[in-house]
Design a protein around this motif. Structure first.
Motif, PDB file in Angstrom:
ATOM      1  N   UNK A 197      46.418  33.084  44.345  1.00  0.00           N
ATOM      2  CA  UNK A 197      46.847  33.455  45.639  1.00  0.00           C
ATOM      3  C   UNK A 197      46.373  32.278  46.274  1.00  0.00           C
ATOM      4  N   UNK A 198      45.602  32.229  48.086  1.00  0.00           N
ATOM      5  CA  UNK A 198      45.752  30.667  48.233  1.00  0.00           C
ATOM      6  C   UNK A 198      44.963  31.178  49.701  1.00  0.00           C
ATOM      7  N   UNK A 199      44.907  32.245  49.666  1.00  0.00           N
ATOM      8  CA  UNK A 199      44.349  33.278  50.950  1.00  0.00           C
ATOM      9  C   UNK A 199      43.587  34.191  50.817  1.00  0.00           C
ATOM     10  N   UNK A 200      42.751  34.104  51.583  1.00  0.00           N
ATOM     11  CA  UNK A 200      41.519  36.006  51.800  1.00  0.00           C
ATOM     12  C   UNK A 200      42.227  36.981  51.717  1.00  0.00           C
ATOM     13  N   UNK A 201      43.820  36.869  52.068  1.00  0.00           N
ATOM     14  CA  UNK A 201      44.455  38.560  51.673  1.00  0.00           C
ATOM     15  C   UNK A 201      44.592  38.505  50.544  1.00  0.00           C
ATOM     16  N   UNK A 202      44.693  37.694  49.778  1.00  0.00           N
ATOM     17  CA  UNK A 202      45.771  37.902  48.182  1.00  0.00           C
ATOM     18  C   UNK A 202      44.460  38.400  47.504  1.00  0.00           C
ATOM     19  N   UNK A 203      43.415  37.915  47.768  1.00  0.00           N
ATOM     20  CA  UNK A 203      41.654  38.254  47.527  1.00  0.00           C
ATOM     21  C   UNK A 203      41.147  39.390  47.681  1.00  0.00           C
ATOM     22  N   UNK A 204      41.476  40.431  49.330  1.00  0.00           N
ATOM     23  CA  UNK A 204      41.123  40.848  49.123  1.00  0.00           C
ATOM     24  C   UNK A 204      42.017  42.547  48.314  1.00  0.00           C
ATOM     25  N   UNK A 205      43.566  41.988  48.802  1.00  0.00           N
ATOM     26  CA  UNK A 205      44.417  43.035  48.341  1.00  0.00           C
ATOM     27  C   UNK A 205      43.911  43.211  47.293  1.00  0.00           C
ATOM     28  N   UNK A 206      43.877  42.253  46.086  1.00  0.00           N
ATOM     29  CA  UNK A 206      43.953  42.201  44.672  1.00  0.00           C
ATOM     30  C   UNK A 206      42.380  43.196  44.078  1.00  0.00           C
ATOM     31  N   UNK A 207      41.538  43.172  44.562  1.00  0.00           N
ATOM     32  CA  UNK A 207      40.151  43.444  44.625  1.00  0.00           C
ATOM     33  C   UNK A 207      40.173  44.844  45.178  1.00  0.00           C
ATOM     34  N   UNK A 208      40.784  45.373  46.164  1.00  0.00           N
ATOM     35  CA  UNK A 208      40.826  46.973  46.181  1.00  0.00           C
ATOM     36  C   UNK A 208      41.266  47.283  45.575  1.00  0.00           C
ATOM     37  N   UNK A 209      42.431  46.698  44.609  1.00  0.00           N
ATOM     38  CA  UNK A 209      43.904  47.930  43.450  1.00  0.00           C
ATOM     39  C   UNK A 209      42.469  47.767  42.255  1.00  0.00           C
ATOM     40  N   UNK A 210      41.455  46.932  42.105  1.00  0.00           N
ATOM     41  CA  UNK A 210      40.700  46.873  40.937  1.00  0.00           C
ATOM     42  C   UNK A 210      41.917  46.078  40.115  1.00  0.00           C
ATOM     43  N   UNK A 211      42.081  45.185  40.522  1.00  0.00           N
ATOM     44  CA  UNK A 211      43.206  43.573  40.239  1.00  0.00           C
ATOM     45  C   UNK A 211      42.021  43.629  38.669  1.00  0.00           C
ATOM     46  N   UNK A 212      42.741  42.857  37.763  1.00  0.00           N
ATOM     47  CA  UNK A 212      41.757  42.435  36.543  1.00  0.00           C
ATOM     48  C   UNK A 212      41.161  41.247  36.823  1.00  0.00           C
ATOM     49  N   UNK A 213      41.573  40.869  38.121  1.00  0.00           N
ATOM     50  CA  UNK A 213      40.789  39.640  38.376  1.00  0.00           C
ATOM     51  C   UNK A 213      41.761  39.042  40.127  1.00  0.00           C
TER      52      UNK A 213
END
Length: 244
Positions: A197-213
């Motif tokens: 993704x291209x936003x902080x929101x994409x990164x925070x969402x994935x991190x909080x969901x324990x994504x692979x990266x």
């Protein structure tokens, strides 16, 4: 499962990748800027003096659109609520304010959507190559699901995607529930799924969901717009596939 490599970072045992739409696969800058400008003018016609403050709130300054601004990253519902708040400051009731904002943005959308936004260079190619590698692919956007499906149809991407998900009445970015719902729909675990993704929101969402990266893409070279990414790229072809 495959290993995905970006620059010097490798993500192993990946089964799925979720992509944002606006600003990631789709070059939507002109569309979003025009939508905001048209919507602000239509609201200003009903509530004089509110046009310029609204443009600032949207993240629009002349021909410049802030990729981290409201209209770039927020869902349509969030944009409507934000615009309504500015209208309500003039003394109008909340429900009337919300109606004015919603109708103006809907009318502006009908005006600007006649010319579809183009894909960013490499979008089609990377989806094809990742699909051939056996990965499950999906779009997870702050746009409505209807807008996501329209985008997929226009650019004939359906053959490569197993999920076309937007934000309707449920949670929006950066709520991790959105990412978890997408993973469930794909039948994959979050820890086997990457977010691009291209936003902080994409990164925070994935991190909080324990994504692979989290892979942040910034076509204009602003890494601060994807703060929290594990790796930042400037072109989609920087996503490389290494079969396990």
């Amino acid at each position: 499962m495959v290993t995905i490599k970006c620059k010097n970072i490798a993500f192993s045992n990946i089964e799925a990748i979720l992509f944002d739409k606006n600003g990631t696969l789709e070059d939507s800058e002109l569309y979003l800027r025009t939508l905001g400008q048209k919507g602000a003018r239509m609201i200003d016609a009903q509530v004089p003096g509110i046009g310029e403050p609204l443009l600032m709130a949207f993240g629009i300054n002349g021909d410049f659109l802030d990729p981290a601004g409201l209209i770039s990253v927020a869902s349509r519902k969030e944009t409507e609520v934000a615009a309504a708040a500015y209208i309500a400051e003039t003394g109008k009731g909340w429900f009337e304010s919300l109606k004015i904002a919603r109708q103006a943005l809907e009318a502006a959308d009908q005006y600007v959507e006649k010319t579809p936004s183009p894909l960013f260079v490499g979008s089609l190619e990377i989806l094809k190559s990742l699909s051939v590698a056996g990965l499950k692919l999906g779009i997870l956007s702050a746009a409505t699901t209807e807008e996501v499906k329209k985008f997929v149809t226009i650019h004939e991407l359906g053959a490569y995607l197993q999920l076309e998900k937007g934000v309707d009445e449920g949670p929006s970015k950066p709520d991790p529930a959105l990412f978890l719902e997408a993973c469930q729909a794909l039948g994959v675990a979050p820890e086997r799924t990457l977010m691009v993704g291209d936003s902080v929101g994409d990164m925070q969402m994935a991190r909080d969901a324990k994504a692979a990266g989290c892979i942040g893409i910034t076509w204009i070279g602003r890494a601060d717009h994807v703060k929290g990414a594990d790796v930042v790229i400037n072109q989609l072809d920087e996503i490389q596939i290494i079969e396990d």
